[in-house]
Scaffold this motif. Structure first.
Motif, mmCIF file in Angstrom:
data_model
loop_
_atom_site.group_PDB
_atom_site.id
_atom_site.type_symbol
_atom_site.label_atom_id
_atom_site.label_comp_id
_atom_site.label_asym_id
_atom_site.label_seq_id
_atom_site.Cartn_x
_atom_site.Cartn_y
_atom_site.Cartn_z
ATOM 1 N N LYS A 47 0.902 -1.647 0.148
ATOM 2 C CA LYS A 47 -0.184 -0.169 0.220
ATOM 3 C C LYS A 47 0.835 1.293 -0.077
ATOM 4 C CE LYS A 47 -2.975 1.701 2.776
ATOM 5 N NZ LYS A 47 -4.429 2.298 3.857
ATOM 6 N N GLY A 48 1.232 1.850 -1.143
ATOM 7 C CA GLY A 48 1.714 2.982 -1.111
ATOM 8 C C GLY A 48 3.027 2.220 -1.903
ATOM 9 N N SER A 49 4.315 2.796 -0.837
ATOM 10 C CA SER A 49 5.555 2.314 -0.179
ATOM 11 C C SER A 49 6.205 1.496 0.226
ATOM 12 C CB SER A 49 6.504 3.461 -0.358
ATOM 13 O OG SER A 49 6.821 3.958 0.284
ATOM 14 N N LYS A 50 5.352 1.016 1.106
ATOM 15 C CA LYS A 50 4.794 0.217 2.320
ATOM 16 C C LYS A 50 4.040 -1.551 2.092
ATOM 17 C CE LYS A 50 5.953 4.075 5.857
ATOM 18 N NZ LYS A 50 5.368 4.671 6.607
ATOM 19 N N ILE A 51 4.810 -1.880 3.146
ATOM 20 C CA ILE A 51 4.218 -3.324 3.511
ATOM 21 C C ILE A 51 3.377 -3.391 4.590
ATOM 22 C CG2 ILE A 51 4.487 -6.134 3.462
ATOM 23 C CD1 ILE A 51 5.581 -5.053 0.655
ATOM 24 N N TYR A 52 2.020 -4.191 4.267
ATOM 25 C CA TYR A 52 1.046 -4.575 5.378
ATOM 26 C C TYR A 52 0.435 -6.093 5.022
ATOM 27 C CZ TYR A 52 0.250 0.240 5.673
ATOM 28 O OH TYR A 52 1.414 1.093 5.904
ATOM 29 N N VAL A 84 -5.835 -6.029 10.447
ATOM 30 C CA VAL A 84 -4.060 -6.099 9.511
ATOM 31 C C VAL A 84 -3.573 -5.773 10.669
ATOM 32 C CG1 VAL A 84 -2.785 -3.924 8.596
ATOM 33 C CG2 VAL A 84 -5.111 -4.769 7.429
ATOM 34 N N ILE A 85 -2.313 -7.175 10.690
ATOM 35 C CA ILE A 85 -1.891 -7.455 11.800
ATOM 36 C C ILE A 85 -0.298 -7.257 11.126
ATOM 37 C CG2 ILE A 85 -3.214 -9.318 12.710
ATOM 38 C CD1 ILE A 85 -1.052 -11.028 11.594
#
Length: 142
Positions: A47-52, A84-85
């Motif tokens: 999501k964007g430049s990050k990981i979820y 979401v963890i």
């Protein structure tokens, strides 16, 4: 260096960067530390430049409707399935770090880093930290 060689080098770089991210994106089976049995399926996404990562499915039928009674804030008393963890992990070399992982069993949030195992690309190492103490789990590609 001519233009075709520059294009080939650029293409190799872009392909290797994209494949490193695609290795981590997808569905992973979490394993129960006590029983060694598969516990849930977590979907890791960008999501964007990050990981979820969110719990896509709890595998034990009787646990599917469990609520996060120990969670705080917006996760309090929400269904664990769909939660979401993994939040806000950023790529650093072959690892993703500077994010958090939440344990829905106890509601605690830990600093986190994850990386695909060097010996087996079907294994994801997930490490949670409290100060200098840590615990690493291995999740299996689903």
């Amino acid at each position: 260096m001519n233009v075709s060689k520059i294009l080939i080098v650029a293409l190799i770089f872009i392909t290797s960067f994209a494949s490193a991210q695609s290795e981590i994106i997808g569905k992973w089976k979490t394993i129960d530390d006590n029983t060694g049995e598969a516990k849930s399926i977590v979907v890791i996404y960008k999501k964007g430049s990050k990981i979820y990562g969110k719990i896509d499915r709890i595998l034990k039928e009787s646990d599917r409707d469990k609520l996060c009674k120990e969670c705080e804030g917006e996760d309090y008393n929400k269904p664990i399935e769909g939660m979401v963890i993994l939040k806000g992990l950023q790529k650093d070399g072959n690892e993703y770090e500077d994010g958090t992982i939440m344990d829905p069993e106890n509601g605690k949030v830990y600093k986190c880093k994850i990386w695909v195992d060097e010996d087996d690309p079907n294994v994801l190492n997930v490490r949670g930290y409290i100060a200098f103490l840590f615990r690493t789990q291995q999740w299996i590609k689903a």
